[in-house]
Structure formats: structure tokens, C-alpha cells
Design a protein around this motif. Structure first.
Motif, PDB file in Angstrom:
ATOM      1  N   LEU A   1       6.698 -44.446  26.807  1.00  0.00           N
ATOM      2  CA  LEU A   1       7.468 -45.542  27.384  1.00  0.00           C
ATOM      3  C   LEU A   1       6.649 -46.157  28.517  1.00  0.00           C
ATOM      4  N   PRO A   2       6.192 -47.405  28.348  1.00  0.00           N
ATOM      5  CA  PRO A   2       5.360 -48.024  29.400  1.00  0.00           C
ATOM      6  C   PRO A   2       6.068 -48.053  30.744  1.00  0.00           C
ATOM      7  N   GLY A   3       5.243 -48.008  31.793  1.00  0.00           N
ATOM      8  CA  GLY A   3       5.761 -47.954  33.155  1.00  0.00           C
ATOM      9  C   GLY A   3       6.762 -49.045  33.505  1.00  0.00           C
ATOM     10  N   PRO A   4       6.483 -50.321  33.201  1.00  0.00           N
ATOM     11  CA  PRO A   4       7.449 -51.380  33.545  1.00  0.00           C
ATOM     12  C   PRO A   4       8.814 -51.169  32.904  1.00  0.00           C
ATOM     13  N   TRP A   5       8.832 -50.753  31.633  1.00  0.00           N
ATOM     14  CA  TRP A   5      10.109 -50.499  30.965  1.00  0.00           C
ATOM     15  C   TRP A   5      10.809 -49.299  31.583  1.00  0.00           C
ATOM     16  N   MET A   6      10.026 -48.292  31.954  1.00  0.00           N
ATOM     17  CA  MET A   6      10.601 -47.101  32.577  1.00  0.00           C
ATOM     18  C   MET A   6      11.287 -47.472  33.886  1.00  0.00           C
ATOM     19  N   ARG A   7      10.654 -48.313  34.707  1.00  0.00           N
ATOM     20  CA  ARG A   7      11.242 -48.705  35.991  1.00  0.00           C
ATOM     21  C   ARG A   7      12.497 -49.550  35.789  1.00  0.00           C
ATOM     22  N   ARG A   8      12.452 -50.471  34.820  1.00  0.00           N
ATOM     23  CA  ARG A   8      13.643 -51.294  34.554  1.00  0.00           C
ATOM     24  C   ARG A   8      14.804 -50.434  34.077  1.00  0.00           C
ATOM     25  N   ALA A   9      14.510 -49.493  33.178  1.00  0.00           N
ATOM     26  CA  ALA A   9      15.574 -48.636  32.656  1.00  0.00           C
ATOM     27  C   ALA A   9      16.151 -47.759  33.754  1.00  0.00           C
ATOM     28  N   ALA A  10      15.291 -47.272  34.637  1.00  0.00           N
ATOM     29  CA  ALA A  10      15.769 -46.409  35.723  1.00  0.00           C
ATOM     30  C   ALA A  10      16.720 -47.162  36.640  1.00  0.00           C
ATOM     31  N   ASP A  11      16.469 -48.458  36.839  1.00  0.00           N
ATOM     32  CA  ASP A  11      17.340 -49.262  37.699  1.00  0.00           C
ATOM     33  C   ASP A  11      18.729 -49.437  37.098  1.00  0.00           C
ATOM     34  N   LEU A  12      18.849 -49.280  35.780  1.00  0.00           N
ATOM     35  CA  LEU A  12      20.128 -49.462  35.103  1.00  0.00           C
ATOM     36  C   LEU A  12      20.976 -48.195  35.076  1.00  0.00           C
ATOM     37  N   HIS A  13      20.411 -47.105  35.532  1.00  0.00           N
ATOM     38  CA  HIS A  13      21.137 -45.840  35.512  1.00  0.00           C
ATOM     39  C   HIS A  13      21.487 -45.421  36.932  1.00  0.00           C
ATOM     40  N   PRO A  14      22.601 -44.719  37.106  1.00  0.00           N
ATOM     41  CA  PRO A  14      23.025 -44.311  38.453  1.00  0.00           C
ATOM     42  C   PRO A  14      22.058 -43.316  39.078  1.00  0.00           C
ATOM     43  N   GLY A  15      22.011 -43.354  40.393  1.00  0.00           N
ATOM     44  CA  GLY A  15      21.164 -42.418  41.128  1.00  0.00           C
ATOM     45  C   GLY A  15      19.810 -43.022  41.452  1.00  0.00           C
ATOM     46  N   GLU A  16      19.224 -42.520  42.513  1.00  0.00           N
ATOM     47  CA  GLU A  16      17.912 -43.000  42.927  1.00  0.00           C
ATOM     48  C   GLU A  16      16.886 -41.880  43.048  1.00  0.00           C
ATOM     49  N   ALA A  17      17.340 -40.632  42.935  1.00  0.00           N
ATOM     50  CA  ALA A  17      16.431 -39.490  43.100  1.00  0.00           C
ATOM     51  C   ALA A  17      15.401 -39.465  41.978  1.00  0.00           C
ATOM     52  N   LYS A  18      14.168 -39.133  42.339  1.00  0.00           N
ATOM     53  CA  LYS A  18      13.090 -39.017  41.365  1.00  0.00           C
ATOM     54  C   LYS A  18      12.994 -37.554  40.952  1.00  0.00           C
ATOM     55  N   THR A  19      13.730 -37.203  39.883  1.00  0.00           N
ATOM     56  CA  THR A  19      13.731 -35.824  39.412  1.00  0.00           C
ATOM     57  C   THR A  19      13.317 -35.781  37.949  1.00  0.00           C
ATOM     58  N   ILE A  20      12.851 -34.631  37.515  1.00  0.00           N
ATOM     59  CA  ILE A  20      12.434 -34.469  36.114  1.00  0.00           C
ATOM     60  C   ILE A  20      13.624 -34.666  35.191  1.00  0.00           C
ATOM     61  N   ALA A  21      14.771 -34.117  35.582  1.00  0.00           N
ATOM     62  CA  ALA A  21      15.960 -34.220  34.727  1.00  0.00           C
ATOM     63  C   ALA A  21      16.401 -35.679  34.570  1.00  0.00           C
ATOM     64  N   ARG A  22      16.417 -36.420  35.663  1.00  0.00           N
ATOM     65  CA  ARG A  22      16.832 -37.822  35.590  1.00  0.00           C
ATOM     66  C   ARG A  22      15.842 -38.633  34.768  1.00  0.00           C
ATOM     67  N   ASP A  23      14.551 -38.406  34.997  1.00  0.00           N
ATOM     68  CA  ASP A  23      13.536 -39.137  34.231  1.00  0.00           C
ATOM     69  C   ASP A  23      13.665 -38.842  32.741  1.00  0.00           C
ATOM     70  N   ALA A  24      13.894 -37.579  32.406  1.00  0.00           N
ATOM     71  CA  ALA A  24      14.038 -37.208  30.997  1.00  0.00           C
ATOM     72  C   ALA A  24      15.236 -37.906  30.361  1.00  0.00           C
ATOM     73  N   PHE A  25      16.345 -37.973  31.114  1.00  0.00           N
ATOM     74  CA  PHE A  25      17.541 -38.654  30.592  1.00  0.00           C
ATOM     75  C   PHE A  25      17.271 -40.138  30.378  1.00  0.00           C
ATOM     76  N   VAL A  26      16.618 -40.776  31.364  1.00  0.00           N
ATOM     77  CA  VAL A  26      16.329 -42.211  31.258  1.00  0.00           C
ATOM     78  C   VAL A  26      15.428 -42.488  30.061  1.00  0.00           C
ATOM     79  N   ILE A  27      14.410 -41.664  29.887  1.00  0.00           N
ATOM     80  CA  ILE A  27      13.479 -41.856  28.767  1.00  0.00           C
ATOM     81  C   ILE A  27      14.200 -41.694  27.436  1.00  0.00           C
ATOM     82  N   ALA A  28      14.988 -40.616  27.325  1.00  0.00           N
ATOM     83  CA  ALA A  28      15.696 -40.355  26.071  1.00  0.00           C
ATOM     84  C   ALA A  28      16.705 -41.462  25.759  1.00  0.00           C
ATOM     85  N   GLU A  29      17.444 -41.894  26.760  1.00  0.00           N
ATOM     86  CA  GLU A  29      18.451 -42.937  26.551  1.00  0.00           C
ATOM     87  C   GLU A  29      17.796 -44.269  26.186  1.00  0.00           C
ATOM     88  N   THR A  30      16.687 -44.573  26.829  1.00  0.00           N
ATOM     89  CA  THR A  30      15.987 -45.823  26.516  1.00  0.00           C
ATOM     90  C   THR A  30      15.405 -45.777  25.104  1.00  0.00           C
TER      91      THR A  30
END
Length: 222
Positions: free
Chosen positions: A51-80
Motif C-alpha cells: 500500500l503506497p505511502g500516500p494512500w496509507m496516510r489518507r486511509a489512516a485519516d479516515l479511521h479513528p485514533g491518532e496513535a501510531k501502533t502496529i495494531a492500528r496500522d495493520a487494521f488500516v492496511i487490511a481495511e483499505t
């Protein structure tokens, strides 16, 4: 806790049975921590994408929370990957080659930095204690025979005790094709300074270590 090789193989098998993708969120990781799972996935016949970086950042902004954690990143990647599959980029052999080149380039960059830092330290030290010797050896510090000479006989006093004949032999042994004229330059430089600068004794302990530190990086640096 890091996954073992068997863990990766088991998960890759599950992905293959579901005809799904293994998704990596950061392409740069393919050259580091992503190398093993990528290799296992390839061997298992999985399709691999990132998942390219720009898409990853946009998707992260659409999900609740701001913490940079492995679990949150994994959820964002999988959902996207599930909801926006067109954002994925397949990892092909060219990408793997690029990842390898990125790793090698980074390593070479680190070596270049180490060579530059150590060379500057060594030239600075020689300039303080014996400027005339630095003028002869400073520009040649990348040469294995100069590194060997300073690693073995890293002070003006030890060079004088070594003598011209053994100095020339040492330079030849380590690859110098102009050992005789270089030896003449070295001993001419030693003869130009008759006073010992404060700190000369301490430098005799430091110079050999710095010269030895240059040997490995200079050998492998392109």
C-alpha cells in the motif's frame, strides 16, 4: 514478538487457500524486515502487494485514533485492501531488485560516511602533531598500504625507529607500486619537524586505531 519462519509459512498457506493478497504497508520495508515474509509468500505461491505511502496516510485519516501502533496500522492496511483494492500495488521482481539495490545503496552510504568521518579525524590529528607528515599521508589514507603503515607504526617516533628499509618493505607488502619514492617522502617529512608537539604521545595510541578503522569500510565501500 517476532514471528518464526514456520509462523510465516502457516499464515502464507492460509492466504493461498483463500486466494487473497499478502499486503505490506511500507515498500521500503521490503529491503529490511519485510524480506523474510515476502520470500515465504513467494515460495507459497501467494500474491503480494504493498500500500503506497500516500494512500496509507489518507486511509489512516479516515479511521479513528491518532496513535501510531502496529495494531492500528495493520487494521488500516487490511481495511483499505478490502474496501479499496485498486489502491494496492503488486510487488513484482523489479520491485524486489529495487529493494535489494536500496539496501545495498544504504549500506554503501553508511560506509562512505564512516570513511569520511574517520579520514577527517585522522587527518586532523596528523595535522596537529606533524603537519609535514599529514601532507604526505593525508591524501593517501584510502590506500591499504598507508592504512597498514599507520596501523602498525602510527607515530613519528615509531616510523623513525622502523627505518627506511623496513618501511619500504611494509609498503610493498601491502600493495604499493611506488614504495621507494613514498618512503623517501615520508622520511623527508619526518626530518622537517624537530620539535614534539604536546599530545604527540597520546596520538601514538589514537592514530593506529583510526587507521585500523578505515581498513574495513575502505575495502567494501564502492
Amino acid at each position: 514478538m517476532p514471528l518464526s519462519l514456520e509462523d510465516f509459512r502457516r499464515r502464507a498457506g492460509e492466504v493461498t487457500r483463500r486466494d487473497a493478497w499478502i499486503v505490506e504497508g511500507n515498500f521500503s520495508k521490503l529491503a529490511s524486515i519485510g524480506a523474510l515474509p515476502l520470500t515465504v509468500a513467494r515460495a507459497a505461491g501467494c500474491r503480494v502487494a504493498y500500500l503506497p505511502g500516500p494512500w496509507m496516510r489518507r486511509a489512516a485519516d479516515l479511521h479513528p485514533g491518532e496513535a501510531k501502533t502496529i495494531a492500528r496500522d495493520a487494521f488500516v492496511i487490511a481495511e483499505t485492501a478490502r474496501s479499496l483494492p485498486h489502491t494496492l500495488r503488486a510487488v513484482d521482481r523489479d520491485d524486489e531488485t529495487l529493494a535489494e539495490l536500496t539496501m545495498l545503496t544504504g549500506y554503501d552510504h553508511d560506509l562512505a560516511g564512516e570513511v569520511n568521518r574517520t579520514t577527517n579525524q585522522l587527518r586532523g590529528l596528523l595535522s596537529r602533531i606533524y603537519p609535514s607528515l599529514e601532507r604526505v599521508l593525508g591524501p593517501r589514507l584510502a590506500c591499504p598500504y598507508v592504512q597498514a603503515l599507520l596501523s602498525s607504526e602510527g607515530s613519528p617516533a615509531r616510523l623513525k625507529r622502523l627505518g627506511r628499509t623496513r618501511c619500504e618493505a611494509l609498503l610493498k607488502t601491502h600493495g604499493s607500486r611506488k614504495a621507494r619514492p613514498l618512503t623517501a617522502e615520508i622520511y623527508q617529512a619526518l626530518a622537517e619537524q624537530t620539535l614534539a608537539v604536546p599530545g604527540t604521545g597520546a596520538s601514538a595510541l589514537i592514530v593506529p586505531g583510526l587507521a585500523a578503522r578505515l581498513t574495513g569500510p575502505c575495502q567494501f565501500h564502492a
